[in-house]
Design a protein around this motif. Sequence first.
Motif, PDB file in Angstrom:
ATOM      1  N   PRO A  62       1.221  -1.407   0.013  1.00  0.00           N
ATOM      2  CA  PRO A  62      -0.170   0.372  -0.636  1.00  0.00           C
ATOM      3  C   PRO A  62       0.950   0.932  -0.122  1.00  0.00           C
ATOM      4  O   PRO A  62       0.327   2.139  -0.766  1.00  0.00           O
ATOM      5  N   MET A  63       1.822   1.461   0.737  1.00  0.00           N
ATOM      6  CA  MET A  63       2.685   2.873   1.057  1.00  0.00           C
ATOM      7  C   MET A  63       3.930   2.453  -0.369  1.00  0.00           C
ATOM      8  O   MET A  63       3.664   3.880  -0.854  1.00  0.00           O
ATOM      9  N   LEU A  64       4.353   1.347  -0.631  1.00  0.00           N
ATOM     10  CA  LEU A  64       5.351   1.740  -1.773  1.00  0.00           C
ATOM     11  C   LEU A  64       4.115   2.748  -3.526  1.00  0.00           C
ATOM     12  O   LEU A  64       4.000   3.381  -4.399  1.00  0.00           O
ATOM     13  N   LYS A  65       2.577   2.186  -3.224  1.00  0.00           N
ATOM     14  CA  LYS A  65       1.580   2.312  -3.938  1.00  0.00           C
ATOM     15  C   LYS A  65       1.568   4.015  -4.060  1.00  0.00           C
ATOM     16  O   LYS A  65       0.883   4.838  -5.017  1.00  0.00           O
ATOM     17  N   VAL A  66       1.607   4.693  -3.488  1.00  0.00           N
ATOM     18  CA  VAL A  66       1.076   6.201  -1.932  1.00  0.00           C
ATOM     19  C   VAL A  66       2.451   6.737  -2.523  1.00  0.00           C
ATOM     20  O   VAL A  66       1.951   7.785  -3.563  1.00  0.00           O
ATOM     21  N   THR A  67       3.440   6.468  -3.197  1.00  0.00           N
ATOM     22  CA  THR A  67       4.759   6.855  -3.101  1.00  0.00           C
ATOM     23  C   THR A  67       5.138   6.596  -4.768  1.00  0.00           C
ATOM     24  O   THR A  67       4.991   7.752  -5.257  1.00  0.00           O
ATOM     25  N   GLU A  68       4.399   5.829  -4.808  1.00  0.00           N
ATOM     26  CA  GLU A  68       4.131   5.707  -7.115  1.00  0.00           C
ATOM     27  C   GLU A  68       3.427   6.730  -7.628  1.00  0.00           C
ATOM     28  O   GLU A  68       3.685   7.798  -8.354  1.00  0.00           O
ATOM     29  N   THR A  69       2.420   6.903  -6.799  1.00  0.00           N
ATOM     30  CA  THR A  69       0.924   7.041  -7.424  1.00  0.00           C
ATOM     31  C   THR A  69       1.429   8.902  -7.503  1.00  0.00           C
ATOM     32  O   THR A  69       1.420   9.597  -7.821  1.00  0.00           O
ATOM     33  N   ILE A  70       2.243   9.871  -6.183  1.00  0.00           N
ATOM     34  CA  ILE A  70       2.475  10.925  -5.848  1.00  0.00           C
ATOM     35  C   ILE A  70       3.439  10.979  -7.378  1.00  0.00           C
ATOM     36  O   ILE A  70       4.085  12.499  -7.146  1.00  0.00           O
ATOM     37  N   GLY A  71       4.708  10.768  -7.540  1.00  0.00           N
ATOM     38  CA  GLY A  71       5.403  10.882  -8.155  1.00  0.00           C
ATOM     39  C   GLY A  71       6.929  10.237  -7.514  1.00  0.00           C
ATOM     40  O   GLY A  71       7.762  10.320  -7.783  1.00  0.00           O
ATOM     41  N   TYR A  72       7.671   9.639  -6.191  1.00  0.00           N
ATOM     42  CA  TYR A  72       8.430   9.242  -5.768  1.00  0.00           C
ATOM     43  C   TYR A  72       8.229   8.340  -7.123  1.00  0.00           C
ATOM     44  O   TYR A  72       8.660   7.118  -7.102  1.00  0.00           O
ATOM     45  N   LYS A  73      10.216   8.022  -7.050  1.00  0.00           N
ATOM     46  CA  LYS A  73      10.799   7.268  -7.839  1.00  0.00           C
ATOM     47  C   LYS A  73      11.922   5.955  -7.250  1.00  0.00           C
ATOM     48  O   LYS A  73      12.230   6.529  -5.917  1.00  0.00           O
ATOM     49  N   LYS A  74      11.241   5.182  -7.186  1.00  0.00           N
ATOM     50  CA  LYS A  74      11.945   3.990  -6.186  1.00  0.00           C
ATOM     51  C   LYS A  74      13.480   3.538  -6.895  1.00  0.00           C
ATOM     52  O   LYS A  74      14.124   3.755  -8.368  1.00  0.00           O
TER      53      LYS A  74
END
Length: 76
Positions: A62-74
């Motif tokens: 869930p948190m990985l999806k949040v960060t990806e949706t906001i635009g954070y890059k892995k």
Amino acid sequence: GKPVSRCAIEKYSSNAWEAADVKTASEYRNKGYSKEIVAYVTKKILKQGKTATCRTQKNNLPMLKVTETIGYKKLQ
């Protein structure tokens, strides 16, 4: 009228600040509150001219999806 989600800003260096300690009360999960609070905190960090970071466990989907949706890059 009551807080249901939280996110802190942790200053790891003079240039990089982290959106950290994200939590949403269990009965309010899957309603977009974590995304909203992390996006808000991220904007605050960027307005200060800092690099915004956010870490989570590899299995915290869930948190990985949040960060990806906001635009954070892995980072690899």
